[in-house]
Scaffold this motif. Structure first.
Motif, mmCIF file in Angstrom:
data_model
loop_
_atom_site.group_PDB
_atom_site.id
_atom_site.type_symbol
_atom_site.label_atom_id
_atom_site.label_comp_id
_atom_site.label_asym_id
_atom_site.label_seq_id
_atom_site.Cartn_x
_atom_site.Cartn_y
_atom_site.Cartn_z
ATOM 1 N N LYS A 114 2.409 -6.101 -10.257
ATOM 2 C CA LYS A 114 2.098 -6.214 -11.681
ATOM 3 C C LYS A 114 0.592 -6.325 -11.963
ATOM 4 N N GLY A 115 -0.229 -6.233 -10.933
ATOM 5 C CA GLY A 115 -1.667 -6.460 -11.098
ATOM 6 C C GLY A 115 -2.349 -5.490 -12.031
ATOM 7 N N PHE A 116 -2.033 -4.201 -11.897
ATOM 8 C CA PHE A 116 -2.694 -3.204 -12.738
ATOM 9 C C PHE A 116 -2.288 -3.373 -14.193
ATOM 10 N N GLU A 117 -1.036 -3.656 -14.406
ATOM 11 C CA GLU A 117 -0.530 -3.885 -15.758
ATOM 12 C C GLU A 117 -1.227 -5.085 -16.402
ATOM 13 N N ILE A 118 -1.383 -6.163 -15.641
ATOM 14 C CA ILE A 118 -2.064 -7.352 -16.161
ATOM 15 C C ILE A 118 -3.529 -7.042 -16.463
ATOM 16 N N ALA A 119 -4.172 -6.295 -15.551
ATOM 17 C CA ALA A 119 -5.589 -5.954 -15.725
ATOM 18 C C ALA A 119 -5.815 -5.166 -17.003
ATOM 19 N N ILE A 140 0.815 -1.219 0.000
ATOM 20 C CA ILE A 140 0.000 0.000 0.000
ATOM 21 C C ILE A 140 0.846 1.266 0.000
ATOM 22 N N ASP A 141 2.148 1.122 0.218
ATOM 23 C CA ASP A 141 3.027 2.293 0.231
ATOM 24 C C ASP A 141 3.729 2.524 -1.106
ATOM 25 N N ALA A 142 3.521 1.614 -2.056
ATOM 26 C CA ALA A 142 4.140 1.754 -3.370
ATOM 27 C C ALA A 142 3.402 2.826 -4.178
ATOM 28 N N PRO A 143 3.975 3.303 -5.293
ATOM 29 C CA PRO A 143 3.234 4.209 -6.170
ATOM 30 C C PRO A 143 1.884 3.625 -6.555
ATOM 31 N N ARG A 144 0.938 4.491 -6.837
ATOM 32 C CA ARG A 144 -0.472 4.126 -6.974
ATOM 33 C C ARG A 144 -0.738 2.923 -7.870
ATOM 34 N N HIS A 145 -0.067 2.840 -9.017
ATOM 35 C CA HIS A 145 -0.383 1.797 -9.987
ATOM 36 C C HIS A 145 0.500 0.556 -9.869
ATOM 37 N N VAL A 146 1.312 0.487 -8.852
ATOM 38 C CA VAL A 146 2.114 -0.725 -8.632
ATOM 39 C C VAL A 146 1.878 -1.303 -7.235
ATOM 40 N N GLN A 147 0.780 -0.898 -6.608
ATOM 41 C CA GLN A 147 0.400 -1.486 -5.309
ATOM 42 C C GLN A 147 -0.271 -2.839 -5.499
ATOM 43 N N GLN A 148 -0.879 -3.041 -6.680
ATOM 44 C CA GLN A 148 -1.750 -4.188 -6.898
ATOM 45 C C GLN A 148 -0.999 -5.392 -7.474
ATOM 46 N N SER A 149 -1.499 -6.555 -7.110
ATOM 47 C CA SER A 149 -0.975 -7.811 -7.660
ATOM 48 C C SER A 149 -2.152 -8.728 -7.979
ATOM 49 N N MET A 150 -1.883 -9.721 -8.802
ATOM 50 C CA MET A 150 -2.883 -10.756 -9.085
ATOM 51 C C MET A 150 -2.337 -12.099 -8.654
ATOM 52 N N ILE A 151 -3.243 -12.901 -8.091
ATOM 53 C CA ILE A 151 -2.824 -14.180 -7.541
ATOM 54 C C ILE A 151 -3.887 -15.234 -7.815
#
Length: 405
Positions: A249-254, A190-201
């Motif tokens: 990498k979640g936002f990028e994948i989305a 949650i402390d990373a830049p806005r678009h790299v906080q998310q991941s997919m699992i």
């Protein structure tokens, strides 16, 4: 721009039309009645697997996958696949017969592009074979999920595992008895830049702590056997090897997942609208109020004419988006993708509504697919991002384009 279909696409269109006419249309009412019967909720129509086996044997299988993968992929471009998606859209449940149903299509694309060999062997191959179904868990009830960076589900590393906590809803496909795997989007930092906080699992549906809280109907339709669910993730623990690509990498994948999916949705909507146009046209010569058939009334002709224009406009715009994605990639086609996502659902709603009006009481009953078409089309003004999000981004990009310097 040249939207002439390739010989490969034309041949598959003819083959698909013939298959639908021979095997699907004759049982359409039987399948619809089965799926609408509360006694059958969350069970499959008994003849479905036989239809899938026939489609697979005829090579009408995994047509959506844009690059060749395994024995069953047709390796079509987005432009080549688009008219096939339109044909499948004419019957709401047809896509599953050809293993081209959402959210499986998007999940298979993600696994094909981003999955490790182990992930592909365990989950992608059974999906490609049509032996299991899947779900995609992104939207949440407690935050404005139209902004995907808002999601609050936590994915926390703990030794050799990740522990997941959160609540999801509108998880399409999760109610299906064959749904075995979910792709879950959450935050690993949650402390990373806005678009790299998310991941997919990857989370198997039978993992302890994953609970289906309730089914979510749409305009009263259960959409059985797939359905849409609210899901609680309570200390769900999965191996670290289940992460897709890596943390952040979640936002990028989305973004990569949603481009082709929007093409598919829009072409299926065009299929719904085209069939609605055909049904209302047939009705105009079959009904004779006040001594004249409906086709002789100017207002009816105008409704038909407007529908033809609007369907073709949406079709050409969607094909343009597909063509640009094929030639220049999803990023360069983003404005066209936004346009079709705005245009196609609204077009379908107008055409379906006209068809229901011309059909009269029959149009709002379950004797035709129109009412269910309408519910599906209205939902797609929200799915994969509401109209307002696409219009805001498209407007921003357009202003920027014309005010540079």
């Amino acid at each position: 721009m040249n939207f002439d279909y390739s010989k490969k696409s034309i041949a598959l269109q003819e083959k698909l039309k013939a298959f639908i006419a021979e095997h699907l249309l004759p049982v359409e009412h039987e399948v619809d009645a089965y799926n609408l019967d509360p006694k059958n909720v969350w069970t499959k129509w008994p003849g479905l697997e036989n239809l899938k086996a026939k489609a697979k044997a005829e090579g009408l299988w995994n047509l959506f996958l844009p690059t060749s993968y395994g024995d069953y992929s047709a390796g079509l471009t987005n432009l080549e696949y688009a008219p096939l998606a339109e044909l499948m859209g004419r019957i709401l449940w047809a896509s599953e017969v050809f293993n081209c149903s959402p959210p499986d299509t998007g999940n298979m694309e993600v696994l094909a592009k981003y999955g490790t060999p182990e992930q592909q062997k365990k989950w992608l191959q059974p999906l490609l074979d049509g032996n299991i179904r899947s779900a995609f868990l992104m939207t949440e009830p407690d935050v404005a999920s139209s902004d995907a960076t808002n999601i609050e589900t936590a994915i926390v590393a703990d030794e050799d595992a990740y522990v997941i906590n959160g609540k999801k809803w509108w998880s399409s496909g999760a109610m299906d008895p064959e749904c075995k795997i979910a792709i879950v989007m959450g935050k690993t930092d949650i402390d990373a830049p806005r678009h790299v906080q998310q991941s997919m699992i990857l989370v198997p549906m039978d993992t302890p702590g994953l609970t289906i809280v309730r089914h979510l109907p749409v305009f009263g339709y259960s959409d059985s056997p797939e359905g849409h669910a609210e899901i609680l993730l309570d200390n769900v623990r999965v191996p670290k090897s289940n992460i897709l690509v890596g943390e952040g990498k979640g936002f990028e994948i989305a973004q990569g997942r949603l481009g082709p999916g929007r093409i598919h949705h829009c072409m299926r909507l065009i299929g719904m609208a085209q069939r609605s146009l055909e049904l209302m046209s047939e009705r105009t010569v079959a009904r004779k109020p006040f001594g004249r058939t409906l086709d002789t009334y100017s207002s009816i002709r105008q409704d038909i004419a407007k529908s033809v224009c609007e369907i073709q406009q949406a079709r050409l715009l969607t094909l343009s988006a597909a063509d640009k994605m094929d030639k220049q990639g999803n990023k360069e086609a983003k404005d066209l993708i936004a346009m079709i996502k705005i245009v196609a659902p609204n077009m379908a709603l107008k055409v379906i509504d006209r068809a229901m009006q011309i059909m009269g009481g029959k149009g709002v009953s379950d004797d035709t697919p129109l009412a269910h078409f309408y519910a599906a089309a209205r939902t797609l003004r929200l799915a994969d991002g509401p109209d307002e999000v696409h219009m805001s981004q498209l407007g921003k990009n357009t202003i920027k384009k014309y005010t540079k310097g």
